[in-house]
Design an enzyme around this catalytic site. Structure first.
Site, mmCIF file in Angstrom:
data_model
loop_
_atom_site.group_PDB
_atom_site.id
_atom_site.type_symbol
_atom_site.label_atom_id
_atom_site.label_comp_id
_atom_site.label_asym_id
_atom_site.label_seq_id
_atom_site.Cartn_x
_atom_site.Cartn_y
_atom_site.Cartn_z
ATOM 1 N N HIS A 1 -49.750 -11.223 -4.595
ATOM 2 C CA HIS A 1 -48.286 -11.233 -4.467
ATOM 3 C C HIS A 1 -47.646 -11.934 -5.675
ATOM 4 O O HIS A 1 -46.627 -11.475 -6.199
ATOM 5 C CB HIS A 1 -47.864 -11.986 -3.203
ATOM 6 C CG HIS A 1 -48.340 -11.372 -1.925
ATOM 7 N ND1 HIS A 1 -49.263 -11.983 -1.106
ATOM 8 C CD2 HIS A 1 -48.003 -10.208 -1.317
ATOM 9 C CE1 HIS A 1 -49.480 -11.232 -0.050
ATOM 10 N NE2 HIS A 1 -48.744 -10.146 -0.149
ATOM 11 N N ALA B 1 -47.968 -14.665 3.966
ATOM 12 C CA ALA B 1 -49.360 -15.058 3.706
ATOM 13 C C ALA B 1 -49.686 -14.782 2.232
ATOM 14 O O ALA B 1 -50.663 -14.107 1.899
ATOM 15 C CB ALA B 1 -50.327 -14.328 4.635
#
Ligand code: PAF
Length: 304
Positions: free
Chosen positions: A62, A57
């Site tokens: 990230h 996700a």
């Protein structure tokens, strides 16, 4: 998959050892032995390896870790594994957001070298396994509200380190306690991996990016950035010499009056050991966890 893996190996071993494939196709590896085969070739060619452990996700938080890895390491592995052991029985394992196809696409665009996306059986073939437990710091804050959480995180991260022996591993300061715990584990167990902490990435309105933000309703999404605002107000008050206990109590009341439904904690802690401070210090970190309806948000800010 096997063919892609073989093509990847061939490319890595024999053609150029350049950083990126000429195509954008990325090697997605599902087994420990396939990953180790690739790593062997990288190691033989003296390439450094960066590991970015994630539960998928993926979002800009990230991506910032991945970009840091791409800039520091010759090769970057991103892991996509929703670790069942770090979810309590009343937590959101069954509904945790996953979208592997869109994650892979994003990772291809970033020119990541390998994705490691193992199954639960591949990671835990024998079910119940040796557990890593981090004393003291693991019991505070998140540890007090999510018993067993940090043992499960440390254990899976340790496994990922044993599987891939990365030179660098990248973790966001959004999960500040998790970052400290991984740093302690690496130090205590003499794991030869450098842990790189990366700054929190926020939306324009201040909300720290998190895969779980998708749970917020439109109305709650408007309230959510207040947590970051309140952490900053606590910092200002503390710097101005206000009594900490009073400051924290006022902050909790403000959150509750503005739409937050429960405060798990709001604390000024020592930035290394996370013990609560009674007096303000520049060696502090301010951390909070609070609920809006069914969504639990955590955030923290540095002091200086
Ligand atoms: O921060 C996370 O996403 C997870 O806790 C981690 C480090 C990938 C371990 O499952």
């Amino acid at each position: 998959m096997l063919m892609r893996l073989k093509q990847g190996l061939f490319h890595q071993a024999n053609i150029t050892m350049l950083k990126n494939d000429t195509s954008n196709a990325i090697t997605t590896v599902r087994t420990v032995s396939d990953l180790r085969n690739i790593l062997k070739i990288w190691r033989n060619n003296k390439l450094t390896v960066g590991l970015v452990p994630t539960m998928g996700a993926l979002h800009d938080g990230h991506f910032s870790l991945i970009k840091r890895s791409l800039s520091l390491s010759d090769r970057t592995i991103v892991t996509l594994f929703v670790n069942p052991k770090q979810f309590g029985s009343n937590e959101d394992f069954d509904t945790y957001p996953t979208d592997e196809l869109s994650d892979i696409k994003a990772l291809e665009n970033l020119s990541v070298d390998v994705i490691f996306a193992p199954s639960t059986e591949e990671m835990y073939p024998t079910g119940n396994i040796t557990n890593i437990s981090i004393p003291d710091i693991g019991d505070l804050l998140e540890g007090a509200f999510r018993p067993g959480f940090f043992d499960a995180v440390a254990t899976v991260v340790c496994k990922l380190f044993m599987i891939s022996s990365p030179d660098f591993a990248f973790f966001g300061e959004k999960d500040y306690q998790q970052l400290l715990i991984i740093e302690k584990m690496v130090q205590d167990l003499n794991i030869p991996t450098e842990i790189v902490g990366c700054p929190i990435i926020r939306s324009k309105d201040g909300l720290a990016l998190s895969s779980r933000n998708v749970y917020l309703s439109e109305k709650d999404r408007l309230v959510a950035p207040l947590l970051y605002k309140i952490l900053n107000e606590i910092l200002d008050d503390a710097k101005n010499g206000e009594e900490l206990k009073k400051t924290l109590n006022n902050a909790k009341m403000n959150l509750l009056n503005s739409g937050f439904t429960q405060i798990d904690y709001l604390k000024i802690c020592d930035k290394k050991y996370l013990t609560e401070l009674n007096n303000f210090s520049f060696d502090a970190r301010i951390l909070g966890a609070a609920w809006i309806g069914n969504t639990r948000l955590i955030d923290n800010i540095r002091v200086n």
